[in-house]
Design an enzyme around this catalytic site. Structure first.
Site, PDB file in Angstrom:
ATOM      1  N   GLU A 127      81.754  58.281  81.469  1.00  0.00           N
ATOM      2  CA  GLU A 127      82.681  58.909  80.537  1.00  0.00           C
ATOM      3  C   GLU A 127      83.652  59.791  81.331  1.00  0.00           C
ATOM      4  O   GLU A 127      83.199  60.569  82.177  1.00  0.00           O
ATOM      5  CB  GLU A 127      81.951  59.772  79.503  1.00  0.00           C
ATOM      6  N   GLY A 255      77.955  69.092  82.672  1.00  0.00           N
ATOM      7  CA  GLY A 255      76.592  69.496  82.357  1.00  0.00           C
ATOM      8  C   GLY A 255      75.648  68.309  82.310  1.00  0.00           C
ATOM      9  O   GLY A 255      74.646  68.280  83.017  1.00  0.00           O
ATOM     10  N   MET A 257      75.152  63.925  80.455  1.00  0.00           N
ATOM     11  CA  MET A 257      75.808  62.763  79.865  1.00  0.00           C
ATOM     12  C   MET A 257      74.814  61.939  79.053  1.00  0.00           C
ATOM     13  O   MET A 257      73.717  61.644  79.508  1.00  0.00           O
ATOM     14  CB  MET A 257      76.432  61.925  80.994  1.00  0.00           C
ATOM     15  N   ASN A 259      74.368  58.813  78.125  1.00  0.00           N
ATOM     16  CA  ASN A 259      74.236  57.355  78.255  1.00  0.00           C
ATOM     17  C   ASN A 259      73.054  56.847  77.437  1.00  0.00           C
ATOM     18  O   ASN A 259      71.986  57.442  77.443  1.00  0.00           O
ATOM     19  CB  ASN A 259      74.008  56.987  79.712  1.00  0.00           C
ATOM     20  N   HIS A 291      71.646  68.601  72.792  1.00  0.00           N
ATOM     21  CA  HIS A 291      72.998  68.056  72.641  1.00  0.00           C
ATOM     22  C   HIS A 291      73.037  66.581  73.044  1.00  0.00           C
ATOM     23  O   HIS A 291      73.497  65.727  72.270  1.00  0.00           O
ATOM     24  CB  HIS A 291      73.961  68.882  73.498  1.00  0.00           C
ATOM     25  N   GLU A 292      72.543  66.289  74.226  1.00  0.00           N
ATOM     26  CA  GLU A 292      72.621  64.893  74.706  1.00  0.00           C
ATOM     27  C   GLU A 292      71.743  63.990  73.849  1.00  0.00           C
ATOM     28  O   GLU A 292      72.121  62.867  73.536  1.00  0.00           O
ATOM     29  CB  GLU A 292      72.235  64.800  76.186  1.00  0.00           C
ATOM     30  N   HIS A 295      73.465  63.162  70.613  1.00  0.00           N
ATOM     31  CA  HIS A 295      74.538  62.170  70.762  1.00  0.00           C
ATOM     32  C   HIS A 295      74.049  60.755  70.448  1.00  0.00           C
ATOM     33  O   HIS A 295      74.865  59.874  70.173  1.00  0.00           O
ATOM     34  CB  HIS A 295      75.071  62.183  72.193  1.00  0.00           C
ATOM     35  N   GLU A 314      81.996  65.179  69.928  1.00  0.00           N
ATOM     36  CA  GLU A 314      81.640  66.421  70.623  1.00  0.00           C
ATOM     37  C   GLU A 314      81.566  67.624  69.677  1.00  0.00           C
ATOM     38  O   GLU A 314      80.639  68.423  69.756  1.00  0.00           O
ATOM     39  CB  GLU A 314      82.602  66.688  71.782  1.00  0.00           C
TER      40      GLU A 314
HETATM   41  N1  ARG Z   1      79.813  63.539  76.858  1.00  0.00           N
HETATM   42  C1  ARG Z   1      79.323  64.516  77.779  1.00  0.00           C
HETATM   43  C2  ARG Z   1      78.737  65.613  76.925  1.00  0.00           C
HETATM   44  O1  ARG Z   1      79.325  66.386  76.293  1.00  0.00           O
HETATM   45  C3  ARG Z   1      80.352  65.078  78.687  1.00  0.00           C
HETATM   46  C4  ARG Z   1      80.992  64.121  79.608  1.00  0.00           C
HETATM   47  C5  ARG Z   1      82.150  64.714  80.255  1.00  0.00           C
HETATM   48  N2  ARG Z   1      82.655  63.876  81.281  1.00  0.00           N
HETATM   49  C6  ARG Z   1      83.883  63.992  81.782  1.00  0.00           C
HETATM   50  N3  ARG Z   1      84.207  63.199  82.734  1.00  0.00           N
HETATM   51  N4  ARG Z   1      84.753  64.807  81.371  1.00  0.00           N
HETATM   52  O2  ARG Z   1      77.694  65.708  76.565  1.00  0.00           O
HETATM   53 ZN    ZN Z   2      78.663  66.037  74.257  1.00  0.00          ZN
END
Ligand code: ARG
Ligand code: ZN
Length: 850
Positions: A127, A255, A257, A259, A291-292, A295, A314
């Protein structure tokens, strides 16, 4: 949003669906540090929802193409700088397969974006647009496909998304966009547990770390299990694979990700033991693990149509993790902390040259938009929506969202439509919160006549870059009224503003009440009201709303500070007496008392002075803050020893919010005590039983010009622990006296352990300088020059982190002409560097107003 970035800007209004659909992706990796081979087989067909007969355009960056075949027949098309085009003339009208083989070099990929290496381990960050550095692919979130992944490597741990189908082989049954792809290969150990879902699925949970860190995963695992249960109980959301893996990585830009089935975390947000992690670290680990995990539904099962919709996943996921932490800890304390962070980061952003809408309509580099506005203001907007429709309607809307959009790539329009359909609310005006940047300012005035109290509220929406005109926003104001004896005469009531000016009448009152407005911080706005210190003291003592109770104390402190700075007014007795009463009030949560004791930060005071039309002087702010602290310490002096003794946490360490509250309060008291006598802080350092106490005591000593032996002792004790050494680096800079901050920073950048390519270490040093307000903004300009030098050095190596760090300069318009010129000169100097990244280039252009 802005015209000045037009040349290469991507526009929301240009959205069109992708030409093709991808039913299936098969990837095979032959891993090698310098020559990794990636074979991809894509099953494609024309997208019936798109214009027919288009070329097929695949994204690809820094890939050497070894072979390309369509339905098994080799093609000779050569890629360009940003991708590969297969002309429509070469494409069948129906389904076809496209096979590519590329070579990439993870070891030399210092951007930490795409496939890269960290301490001998392969890992990925895709991402927002990292997948295009792995293979040729339509790297956009609305193209969703099922993935099968295999890999060849001697490394024992081989992970990817979904469920395992054999050694190093993974199948993900859930269609997903490329940004959720992940691969990890390394020599790792697993901390394993299990979770049985609501419907009885037994899920294996693993947290993978390097061998020496395996004993530091218990709290992250506990947080994960609590998150999984909470999402079932509160949102009815269940996990949907047989396995959930988390990997801790030392080199990571952000912080963590989300996936699918394979979350990758910055190791500082996983690893914790009482002696190495502070209470703040524990709280952040709990929040980010949640948080993750959250998601998985808000982000993965329902993703974003395009990156303009980033707040869809987000904002909602931050809102959910804040609710979770509130439920796990103290909800009022969590709310106060979240609002302080929102003001410190998001209001700062919204009030300067980098202001942008929660849903922007233009960007140059999407990685520059992972901001406090998208995340934290995005969460506030959802909180307001919930306040406006009510809790039950919010639950109905969320259920509809999950059923209607599961498996889809959705938009903010979809999200708002769900609320309209489920609750009957017309959200046309509410949508301005998503499209118009800037923090609304509300001015409150009142009068009292013939038993009727009238409240007048005006809203003003300041202009932001590219948005000269703003419409009034829908603003829910939670209001309570107190009598002068502190009794609540009106319990919390929601007033809804829709126009620029309103008045609200409250009849049948015997005396003029004291308003407690914006309870719980019911909207992300700046409130201007003329309050007497007497009224503030009554609110601090009696308000039933914990947020406004704390806020009244801050208002007292802020007016004392600004009066001292602007008019040399001595510290008011009102404030000293009111804070002393709260500090000694044993029925109050120690965590709450710790927050009340904490003075507004230097940056907060600078923001406040600027908002009221003054030019902040960093040195004067710093000096005023110290004067008030010393005065408070002297006032509280008779009570400090007994209070400090009373908040010693007995027995074994507990990471609970209650135990953490005692530690925070005790450190707050020790910090005041140190204004008079540093011996108790030295004693606390020597007897520390946790990192919170050890680091907290060291910070107090450094803040008072002491602590050199302790600093050396700390280094000797922790030199082999990277995460603790980050704290050692950072603390010396954030606690440095203004005159020494730049010098100490420079000295530490020459330290053998300053590994500047590691984002955690870089941030520990460089972001700590930026966080030392009076040091960074020192009149010499040395702080500015040092930051600029390091941005120039980091940019070619890691443009994402360089661009993010450049926001230290975003407040330049607040300061005097001399500082403005110094900063603008540094920004221009950086801008003139040859081959600057698109990331940093866009940030500089926006800050310079180009
Ligand atoms: N989706 C991730 C999170 O908030 C953050 C990823 C941010 N990555 C970036 N390359 N800006 O949980
Ligand atoms: Zn996030």
């Amino acid at each position: 949003m802005t015209a000045h970035i037009a040349p290469t800007a991507i526009l929301l209004s240009d959205y069109t669906p992708f030409s093709h659909l991808i039913d299936h992706v098969t990837l095979h990796f032959t891993l090698h540090p310098l020559q990794t081979r990636v074979s991809a087989r894509l099953s494609l067909r024309p997208n019936p929802a798109a214009v027919q007969g288009q070329d097929l355009r695949l994204d690809g960056e820094n890939l050497s193409l070894l072979s390309l075949a369509l339905n098994g027949k080799p093609l000779a098309h050569a890629p360009d700088e940003t991708g590969l085009t297969i002309p429509a003339a070469d494409l069948p009208n129906g389904p076809f397969t496209l096979e590519t083989e590329v070579e990439i070099s993870p070891q030399t990929n210092t951007s930490l974006d795409g496939l890269y290496m960290s301490n001998g381990m392969y890992c990925t960050q895709c991402e927002a647009q990292g997948f295009r550095k792995i293979t040729f692919y339509p790297d956009r979130p609305d193209v969703m496909a099922r993935f099968d992944v295999t890999m060849d490597t001697d490394l024992p741990t081989q992970l990817s998304n979904g469920n395992p189908t054999g050694p190093g082989a993974w199948h993900d049954p859930w269609p997903k966009p490329a940004y959720l792809f992940a691969l990890v290969a390394g020599d790792l150990v697993a901390h394993t547990d299990h979770f049985t879902t609501l419907s009885g699925r037994r899920v294996t949970l693993n947290i993978y770390t390097r061998a020496g860190d395996a004993h530091k995963c218990a709290y992250a695992m506990d947080s994960l299990i609590r998150s999984m249960r909470w999402d079932e109980q509160v949102y009815g959301r269940e996990y949907d694979l047989d396995i959930f893996n988390i990997v801790a990585v030392d080199d990571f830009n952000m912080g963590a990700m989300e996936n699918k089935g394979l979350n990758i975390f910055n190791s500082k947000l996983v690893l914790a033991t009482p002696d190495t992690a502070t209470d703040d670290d524990y709280a952040r680990i709990e929040a980010v693990i949640a948080h993750e995990y959250f998601h998985n539904w808000t982000g993965n099962r329902i993703t974003c149509r395009d990156w303009f919709q980033l707040c869809l996943k987000e904002g909602l996921t931050v809102y959910r993790d804040q609710q979770f932490s509130g439920d796990m800890r103290s909800a009022p304390v969590k709310r106060i902390e979240d609002v302080l962070a929102l003001r410190a980061r998001q209001f700062r952003e919204d009030g300067g040259p980098l202001a942008h809408a929660v849903r922007p309509d233009s960007y140059v580099e999407i990685n520059n938009f992972y901001t406090a506005t998208i995340y934290e203001k995005g969460a506030e907007v959802i909180g307001m929506l919930k306040t406006l429709v009510g809790d039950a309607a919010y639950a109905d809307a969320l259920n509809l969202y999950f059923t209607r959009h599961d498996g889809h790539a959705a938009t903010i329009e979809d999200w708002l439509q769900v609320f309209t359909d489920a609750t009957g609310h017309d959200l046309t005006q509410f949508k301005h919160w998503y499209t118009q940047a800037g923090t609304p300012h509300l001015t409150l005035t009142d009068d009292f006549k013939n038993g009727t109290y009238t409240l007048y509220i005006k809203q003003n929406n300041p202009t932001t870059p590219g948005q000269p005109h703003k419409d009034p926003k829908v603003i829910p104001i939670a209001l309570g009224l107190l009598s002068t004896s502190g009794a609540e005469v009106l319990p919390t009531t929601i007033l809804t503003l829709t126009q620029a000016e309103h008045s609200f009448e409250f009849p049948n009152l015997t005396a003029k009440p004291i308003p407690s407005a914006l309870r719980g911080f019911s909207a992300p706005v700046v409130l201007h009201q003329t309050q007497s210190n007497t009224d503030r003291a009554i609110l601090l003592a009696h308000d039933t709303d914990a947020f406004n109770k704390c806020e009244a104390g801050r208002a007292l402190a802020k007016s004392a500070l600004t009066d001292h700075i602007l008019h040399q007014t001595p510290t008011p007795h009102d404030w000293l007496a009111a804070i002393t009463a709260v500090t000694r009030e044993t029925t109050l949560d120690p965590a709450f008392r710790a927050l009340t004791l904490r003075l507004p930060s230097d940056d907060d005071i600078a923001q406040t002075l600027h908002a009221s039309g003054h030019i902040p002087d960093p040195a004067a702010i710093h000096a005023a803050r110290r004067t008030l602290q010393t005065d408070l310490a002297n006032h509280l002096k008779p009570h400090l020893p007994s209070l400090i003794a009373a908040h010693q946490t007995p027995g074994d360490f507990s990471p609970s919010a209650i135990a953490a509250g005692h530690r925070a309060f005790r450190l707050g008291l020790l910090s005041l005590m140190a204004r008079i006598d540093t011996a108790p802080a030295t004693h606390a350092y020597q007897n520390a039983k946790s990192m919170t106490e050890q680091l907290g005591a060291l910070a107090i000593l450094l803040d008072n010009g002491m602590g050199q032996p302790e600093l050396a002792q700390f280094h000797a004790q922790w030199q082999n622990d990277r995460l603790v050494m980050d704290k050692w680096f950072g603390l010396q800079i954030s606690m440095a006296a203004p005159d020494h901050a730049a010098h100490i920073t420079k000295f530490l950048t020459e330290h053998a352990d300053f590994d500047w390519k590691n984002p955690n270490r870089f941030r520990a040093v460089i972001a700590s300088l930026a966080a030392n307000h009076a040091g960074f903004h020192h009149a010499s300009g040395q702080g500015y020059a040092l930051l600029a030098d390091w941005l120039i050095k980091l940019d070619p190596v890691n443009p994402q982190t360089a661009a993010r760090m450049s926001t230290a300069f975003e407040t330049w318009p607040r300061y005097d002409q001399t500082r403005q010129t110094l900063i603008r000169n540094e920004l221009s100097r950086i801008r003139q560097t040859p081959n600057l990244s698109r990331n940093l280039g866009e940030m500089l252009d926006r800050m310079l107003g180009a």
